[in-house]
Write an enzyme that holds these catalytic residues in place. Structure first.
Site, mmCIF file in Angstrom:
data_model
loop_
_atom_site.group_PDB
_atom_site.id
_atom_site.type_symbol
_atom_site.label_atom_id
_atom_site.label_comp_id
_atom_site.label_asym_id
_atom_site.label_seq_id
_atom_site.Cartn_x
_atom_site.Cartn_y
_atom_site.Cartn_z
ATOM 1 N N ASP A 33 -49.337 33.552 -2.383
ATOM 2 C CA ASP A 33 -50.080 32.584 -3.195
ATOM 3 C C ASP A 33 -50.300 31.295 -2.408
ATOM 4 O O ASP A 33 -51.382 30.689 -2.473
ATOM 5 C CB ASP A 33 -49.324 32.279 -4.489
ATOM 6 C CG ASP A 33 -49.630 33.280 -5.592
ATOM 7 O OD1 ASP A 33 -50.185 34.349 -5.276
ATOM 8 O OD2 ASP A 33 -49.317 33.003 -6.758
ATOM 9 N N TYR A 37 -37.373 42.055 -8.018
ATOM 10 C CA TYR A 37 -38.434 42.520 -8.905
ATOM 11 C C TYR A 37 -38.168 43.898 -9.504
ATOM 12 O O TYR A 37 -39.007 44.426 -10.225
ATOM 13 C CB TYR A 37 -39.767 42.523 -8.165
ATOM 14 C CG TYR A 37 -40.394 41.144 -8.051
ATOM 15 C CD1 TYR A 37 -39.628 39.987 -8.161
ATOM 16 C CD2 TYR A 37 -41.750 40.987 -7.819
ATOM 17 C CE1 TYR A 37 -40.188 38.734 -8.042
ATOM 18 C CE2 TYR A 37 -42.327 39.727 -7.710
ATOM 19 C CZ TYR A 37 -41.535 38.605 -7.825
ATOM 20 O OH TYR A 37 -42.097 37.360 -7.716
ATOM 21 N N LYS A 51 -34.154 34.995 4.747
ATOM 22 C CA LYS A 51 -33.217 33.882 4.579
ATOM 23 C C LYS A 51 -31.797 34.387 4.843
ATOM 24 O O LYS A 51 -30.878 34.228 4.048
ATOM 25 C CB LYS A 51 -33.342 33.300 3.159
ATOM 26 C CG LYS A 51 -32.648 31.951 2.958
ATOM 27 C CD LYS A 51 -33.219 30.837 3.806
ATOM 28 C CE LYS A 51 -32.528 29.506 3.478
ATOM 29 N NZ LYS A 51 -32.956 28.426 4.399
ATOM 30 N N ASP A 99 -38.088 29.094 4.182
ATOM 31 C CA ASP A 99 -38.453 27.696 3.958
ATOM 32 C C ASP A 99 -39.254 27.141 5.121
ATOM 33 O O ASP A 99 -40.213 26.384 4.940
ATOM 34 C CB ASP A 99 -37.214 26.838 3.683
ATOM 35 C CG ASP A 99 -36.070 27.117 4.631
ATOM 36 O OD1 ASP A 99 -36.082 28.146 5.331
ATOM 37 O OD2 ASP A 99 -35.126 26.293 4.678
ATOM 38 N N ASP A 152 -44.378 37.389 -2.600
ATOM 39 C CA ASP A 152 -45.167 36.977 -3.753
ATOM 40 C C ASP A 152 -45.480 35.483 -3.669
ATOM 41 O O ASP A 152 -46.617 35.043 -3.864
ATOM 42 C CB ASP A 152 -44.400 37.296 -5.035
ATOM 43 C CG ASP A 152 -45.254 37.174 -6.284
ATOM 44 O OD1 ASP A 152 -46.475 36.963 -6.161
ATOM 45 O OD2 ASP A 152 -44.699 37.292 -7.384
#
Length: 340
Positions: A231, A123, A170, A203, A227
């Site tokens: 959500d 970002y 990850k 995941d 992010d």
């Protein structure tokens, strides 16, 4: 008196801002906690009128306020919130997800917080073209990783919950960048032996947010993963309409709803103001901590419990199964704030 800067936003932003101002005015008049609210322009309309999505005057006023509330902005959102996070060093993005009664949540016992690193990762926008390819630089530093990890562990110590921090990454694929993030979180965990520490691949975390969301307490993760997962966690507890967020630094903080500007329902008076009002609750908690002001905590708790009680009684907006308009729901809140 607290000086609060308010970015009124685009789409449904102005409607939500009206709701927020109405609640803050009620607190001013009836609960003895005083606010001076300063409306500001930023976003699509500001870009159209001034040529800048984040005008210099807006930034100046925000810097001189005690805290900032930000309604949703439109397509220029990244040029507003991402820039403000960098300018004000708002390194911790805090997104709680809690089950409320009579909501379409997966379970009624979900109570978690996602602590997302807010300044690095993809970002930062460091992208460029290289021949026929597009390249993005992913920056993860030890300092930022340890800083957000410490914030997550401090959050876990203060919560009346499971006292657990889950580090999400990850590193089996991104061995250098996520490897550094995971290592930094592990090192910080040793300073908090009373807090349970676990690691989880992103995941697997996305799956477990659906499979067993009640098992999470505090999740700490990188910017992009945070992010996406926040959500998802909001939807797990019933939708973005009940999802507040905070962007917190060492000396300043900005509070906003998680959802976007929803141009498709703008002007229809049907938007759910709860996420923005719950963001005010988070602001009150932050001001209470920063200024050692117990009245902020008390008013914040009263605001949250009022929203909780209204939803429990069936007073809801359309998006969560009710029939109240934005203004009607806000009126119910202001009435209950002064009568309960």
């Amino acid at each position: 008196m607290y000086k609060i800067s308010l970015i009124t936003g685009d789409g449904i932003g102005p409607e939500l801002s009206e709701s927020a101002v109405s609640v803050l005015n009620t607190i001013n008049d009836k609960l003895d906690l005083k606010f001076d609210v300063i409306p500001l322009s930023a976003g699509d309309k500001a870009l159209e009128q001034t040529g800048k999505a984040l005008p210099d005057e807006t930034v100046k006023i925000i810097k001189n306020s005690d805290a900032c509330l930000k309604a949703p902005v439109g397509e220029s959102a990244a040029d507003v919130i991402v820039v403000l996070r960098r300018i004000l060093d708002l390194y911790a993005n805090i997104r709680p997800a809690k089950s409320y009664p009579h909501m379409p949540a997966l379970r009624d016992d979900i109570d978690m917080v996602i602590v997302r690193e807010n300044t690095e990762d993809l970002y930062t926008g460091k992208e460029f073209s290289l021949g026929n390819s597009a390249v993005a630089l992913r920056i993860i530093s030890e300092n930022a990783s340890k800083r957000i990890a410490k914030y997550a562990f401090e959050t876990a110590t203060q919560r009346n919950s499971k006292k657990k921090v889950t580090c999400v990454h990850k590193s089996n694929v991104m061995r250098v960048t996520d490897g550094l993030f995971a290592k930094s979180c592990l090192e910080v965990s040793k300073e908090y032996p009373e807090i349970v520490f676990e690691e989880m691949y992103v995941d697997a975390c996305a799956m477990n947010l659906i499979r067993q969301p009640e098992s999470f307490d505090v999740i700490v993760t990188t910017n992009l993963f945070g992010d996406i997962l926040s959500d998802e966690s909001s939807q797990v507890v019933g939708g973005l309409g009940m999802a507040p967020a905070a962007n917190i630094g060492d000396s300043f903080a900005l509070f906003e709803p998680v959802h976007g500007s929803a141009f498709d329902i703008a002007g229809k008076n049907i938007a759910n103001p709860s996420s923005f009002l719950l963001s005010i609750k988070m602001m009150l908690d932050w001001l209470g901590t920063k200024n050692n002001d117990p009245l902020c905590f008390a008013v914040g708790q009263k605001l949250e419990s009022t929203i909780f009680d209204l939803v429990k009684s069936g007073v809801k907006t359309k998006d969560i199964g009710g029939d109240k308009t934005t203004s009607e729901f806000t009126h119910e809140i202001t009435n209950h704030l002064t009568t309960n």
